[in-house]
Enzyme design. Structure first.
Site, PDB file in Angstrom:
ATOM      1  N   LYS A 211       0.816  -1.448  -0.126  1.00  0.00           N
ATOM      2  CA  LYS A 211       0.149  -0.031   0.116  1.00  0.00           C
ATOM      3  C   LYS A 211       0.997   1.237   0.085  1.00  0.00           C
ATOM      4  CE  LYS A 211      -3.662   1.915   2.723  1.00  0.00           C
ATOM      5  NZ  LYS A 211      -4.562   1.763   4.162  1.00  0.00           N
ATOM      6  N   GLU A 217      10.668  -4.536   4.422  1.00  0.00           N
ATOM      7  CA  GLU A 217      10.688  -5.949   4.082  1.00  0.00           C
ATOM      8  C   GLU A 217      10.449  -6.207   2.567  1.00  0.00           C
ATOM      9  OE1 GLU A 217       9.058  -4.853   6.662  1.00  0.00           O
ATOM     10  OE2 GLU A 217       9.475  -6.097   8.448  1.00  0.00           O
ATOM     11  N   GLY A 272      -4.962  -2.620   5.825  1.00  0.00           N
ATOM     12  CA  GLY A 272      -4.050  -3.421   5.022  1.00  0.00           C
ATOM     13  C   GLY A 272      -4.801  -4.969   5.192  1.00  0.00           C
ATOM     14  N   ARG A 273      -5.165  -5.147   6.508  1.00  0.00           N
ATOM     15  CA  ARG A 273      -5.479  -6.554   6.892  1.00  0.00           C
ATOM     16  C   ARG A 273      -6.938  -6.508   6.287  1.00  0.00           C
ATOM     17  NH1 ARG A 273      -4.484  -3.376  11.221  1.00  0.00           N
ATOM     18  NH2 ARG A 273      -6.213  -2.551  12.480  1.00  0.00           N
ATOM     19  N   GLU A 358      -4.523  -7.523  15.356  1.00  0.00           N
ATOM     20  CA  GLU A 358      -3.980  -6.232  15.164  1.00  0.00           C
ATOM     21  C   GLU A 358      -5.023  -5.534  15.259  1.00  0.00           C
ATOM     22  OE1 GLU A 358      -0.448  -5.369  12.171  1.00  0.00           O
ATOM     23  OE2 GLU A 358      -2.137  -5.116  11.190  1.00  0.00           O
ATOM     24  N   HIS A 389      -4.450 -34.539  17.030  1.00  0.00           N
ATOM     25  CA  HIS A 389      -3.165 -35.353  17.417  1.00  0.00           C
ATOM     26  C   HIS A 389      -2.139 -34.447  17.802  1.00  0.00           C
ATOM     27  CE1 HIS A 389      -4.530 -39.195  15.281  1.00  0.00           C
ATOM     28  NE2 HIS A 389      -5.529 -38.320  14.818  1.00  0.00           N
ATOM     29  N   LYS A 509       9.601  -1.107  14.621  1.00  0.00           N
ATOM     30  CA  LYS A 509      10.308  -0.792  13.315  1.00  0.00           C
ATOM     31  C   LYS A 509      11.200   0.450  13.516  1.00  0.00           C
ATOM     32  CE  LYS A 509       5.746  -0.978  10.603  1.00  0.00           C
ATOM     33  NZ  LYS A 509       4.996  -0.171   9.715  1.00  0.00           N
TER      34      LYS A 509
HETATM   35  C1  G6Q Z   1      -2.454  -4.103   8.074  1.00  0.00           C
HETATM   36  C2  G6Q Z   1      -1.257  -3.428   8.596  1.00  0.00           C
HETATM   37  C3  G6Q Z   1       0.026  -4.048   7.816  1.00  0.00           C
HETATM   38  C4  G6Q Z   1       0.322  -3.750   6.722  1.00  0.00           C
HETATM   39  C5  G6Q Z   1       1.849  -4.252   6.173  1.00  0.00           C
HETATM   40  C6  G6Q Z   1       2.351  -3.931   5.111  1.00  0.00           C
HETATM   41  O1  G6Q Z   1      -3.655  -3.585   8.660  1.00  0.00           O
HETATM   42  O2  G6Q Z   1      -1.136  -2.172   8.147  1.00  0.00           O
HETATM   43  O3  G6Q Z   1       0.054  -5.321   8.169  1.00  0.00           O
HETATM   44  O4  G6Q Z   1      -0.628  -4.392   5.731  1.00  0.00           O
HETATM   45  O5  G6Q Z   1       2.688  -3.414   6.996  1.00  0.00           O
HETATM   46  O6  G6Q Z   1       2.187  -2.555   4.425  1.00  0.00           O
HETATM   47  P1  G6Q Z   1       2.150  -2.215   2.932  1.00  0.00           P
HETATM   48  O7  G6Q Z   1       1.234  -2.826   2.309  1.00  0.00           O
HETATM   49  O8  G6Q Z   1       2.232  -0.540   3.242  1.00  0.00           O
HETATM   50  O9  G6Q Z   1       3.481  -2.427   2.598  1.00  0.00           O
END
Ligand code: G6Q
Length: 550
Positions: A211, A217, A272-273, A358, A389, A509
């Site tokens: 996003k 990462e 994001g989630r 989250e 199991h 972070k």
């Molecule tokens: C979710 C968070 C988080 C996000 C990641 C990736 O709700 O905001 O998990 O999706 O940190 O972020 P980017 O899509 O900006 O790389």
């Protein structure tokens, strides 16, 4: 939006009524509850568009549901749901609307953010995704050397990884088997190495999903992927044929070298989630095709409509939310297990972990006051029968209260021999055993040696909610994900917390960014952390760079 300050939960009359009621119900066992009420299972089963939820094996009565619904009304859950659907900026700490429901709106729906209808944009992006997915699937989109794409690698993390990775696994049965889709998320170099090691760059397409396009990462993995591709194909122009992006940040995408034509956008009102049904699901759409994706969106939309319109007493997300809150706040339960009896849902619990933890892992309310009650549970689980199991022992005979959601499908994706009946026999058996257990006298009556009786007794009274769906299809997956999205919403609304920010991920972070140069510098850096962190960093440097360990 001006936020009206809600009262603290323990001060609400509805909360006090629940606390008193809980004191009565806590001592009643599921055996007693079932004995006392002949039609309990029927009364506590709700079917919404094929998703059946039987919540009768929970430690509650009809009065409990009535009181929980009164609590939801006291928190104006209905008003809060409408505020979300109306595009109000309910994510108050980030001043954003929360409109994942717009991602699956029908083309003629109108959902406005700041006076602008966002539905046409959503459908424009879906059409662009469909055009791209079709070209990759048909072979019309080729790599730089004219080879057909055989592997798609999604690079993303958190919300830009867990959703599409879970859904790709869940809908494998509907995917084009000539295409392999892989997911790289961890900054551990092993992840990208393993994902690319056996691939031919000429036949590989990377989807960089971020996003913000600033996530360390994802950008590190994307740069490594670009180096890998260039080492194989040698021409910088190859990048345009082998990299596309999903992002809201066109400038950064262009900086990376991806043609903005090949960027698929979304919006700041998608968390994001909550995003895998946006362009973040591009890898999934390439795998299952635009039609499958559209069917999945229809499933989401059906559950959205149910959430918005069904009375709370028969509203699946509301019921799941209220029952979860009942254990969390009135029984002191700290966790919930989600146990899918469907191998394709192997990653479902991991996906829900982020969605729930989250969102509702918060300890201040929307006004910034400390919450007075427990908020979000620890979510975990593995598919049945594997879990049986492994960790079910603790659920059956351990000392902790672990409410479980148990998910199963009426029809299998692959009707192989007796497998589905055996799977579902276990599914039914587990909720029965958890609820009703086996008393000491029942064990003794089987002739068990007296000293073994306590070991072989099952106390029972372990609550489960059974969720049955017709078959794992794209439509059903959409319904199930929306069910949990709205369950999380329901709980956050009652707790009066912001389920849509995630400030708790920031501190780590920032500290990592500070430590990176301390690990990479050639000269011995001055370390100003606590004694433990300083010593650990020195030890690492000594091993990696031959510096002083002391
Ligand atoms: C979710 C968070 C988080 C996000 C990641 C990736 O709700 O905001 O998990 O999706 O940190 O972020 P980017 O899509 O900006 O790389």
């Amino acid at each position: 939006m001006t936020q009206t300050q809600l009262g603290l939960l323990p001060d609400l009359p509805q909360w006090r009524a629940l606390a008193e009621h809980a004191a009565e119900v806590r001592d009643r066992t599921l055996r007693e509850l079932f004995d006392a009420e002949a039609g309990r299972a029927e009364a506590m089963t709700v079917d919404a568009d094929g998703i059946v939820v039987d919540y009768s094996k929970n430690r509650l009565t009809a009065d409990t549901i009535r009181l929980l619904v009164e609590l939801a009304r006291g928190r104006d859950l209905g008003g809060q749901i409408e505020a979300m659907f109306r595009g109000e900026k309910i994510n108050t700490t980030e001043h954003r609307a929360v409109l994942h429901v717009a991602l699956r709106a029908a083309a003629d729906d109108v959902i406005e953010v700041d006076g602008v209808d966002v539905v046409p944009e959503v459908h424009a992006v879906l059409a662009k995704m469909a055009g791209f997915a079709d070209r990759v699937r048909s072979g019309a989109w080729t790599g730089f050397t004219g080879e057909r794409i055989r592997t798609v690698v999604n690079i993303g993390i958190g919300g830009s990884d867990l959703g599409p990775a879970m859904a790709y696994e869940a809908l494998r049965d509907y995917s084009d088997r000539a295409l392999d889709v892989r997911f790289v998320s961890n900054v551990d170099g092993t992840d990208i190495w393993e994902a690319t090691n056996d691939l031919d760059p000429a036949k590989t397409l990377f989807i960089v999903s971020s996003k913000t396009f600033t996530t360390i990462e994802t950008l590190t993995n994307a740069h490594t992927a670009r180096d890998w591709l260039l080492a194989g194909l040698r021409e910088p122009q190859a990048i345009a044929r082998h990299f596309v992006a999903v992002s809201t940040n066109a400038e950064k995408v262009a900086d990376f070298g991806i043609d903005p034509e090949n960027m698929f956008g979304f919006w700041d009102w998608v968390g994001g989630r909550y995003s895998f049904d946006s362009a973040i699901g591009l890898s999934l759409m390439v795998a299952i095709g635009p039609e499958g994706f559209t069917e999945m969106l229809a499933g989401f939309r059906a559950m959205d409509r149910h959430f918005r319109t069904a009375p709370f007493e028969r509203n699946l997300p509301v019921l799941l939310g209220l029952i979860g809150l009942w254990y969390d706040d009135f029984f002191g339960a700290e966790t919930v297990a989600v146990l899918p009896y469907a191998q394709y849902l192997a990653r479902f619990s991991a996906y829900l972990q982020q969605l729930d933890m989250e969102s509702n892992g918060k300890s201040v309310d929307r006004s910034g006051r400390p919450v007075q009650v427990q908020t979000g549970p620890i979510v975990w689980g593995q598919p049945g029968t594997n879990g049986q199991h492994a960790f079910y022992q603790l659920i059956h005979q351990g000392t902790k209260l672990i409410p479980c959601d148990v998910l199963g499908m009426l029809a299998p994706n692959h009707d192989v021999g007796r497998h589905h009946d055996l799977l579902m026999a276990n599914f039914f058996a587990q909720t029965e055993a958890l609820a009703f257990g086996k008393t000491a006298s029942e064990v003794a009556a089987e002739g068990v040696e007296p000293e073994l009786v306590p070991h072989r007794t099952f106390a029972g009274n372990h609550p489960t909610t059974t969720i049955l769906a017709p078959k794992l299809t794209p439509y059903v997956l959409g319904q199930l994900v929306a069910l949990y999205e709205h369950k999380v919403f329901t709980q956050g609304a009652i707790w009066d917390i912001n389920s849509f920010d995630q400030w708790g991920v920031e501190l780590g972070k920032v500290l990592a960014n500070r430590i990176v140069p301390e690990l990479e510098s050639e000269a011995e850096p001055e370390l100003n952390h606590d004694g433990s962190t300083n010593a650990l960093i020195r030890r690492y440097r000594a091993q990696r760079r031959g510096g002083a360990a002391g």
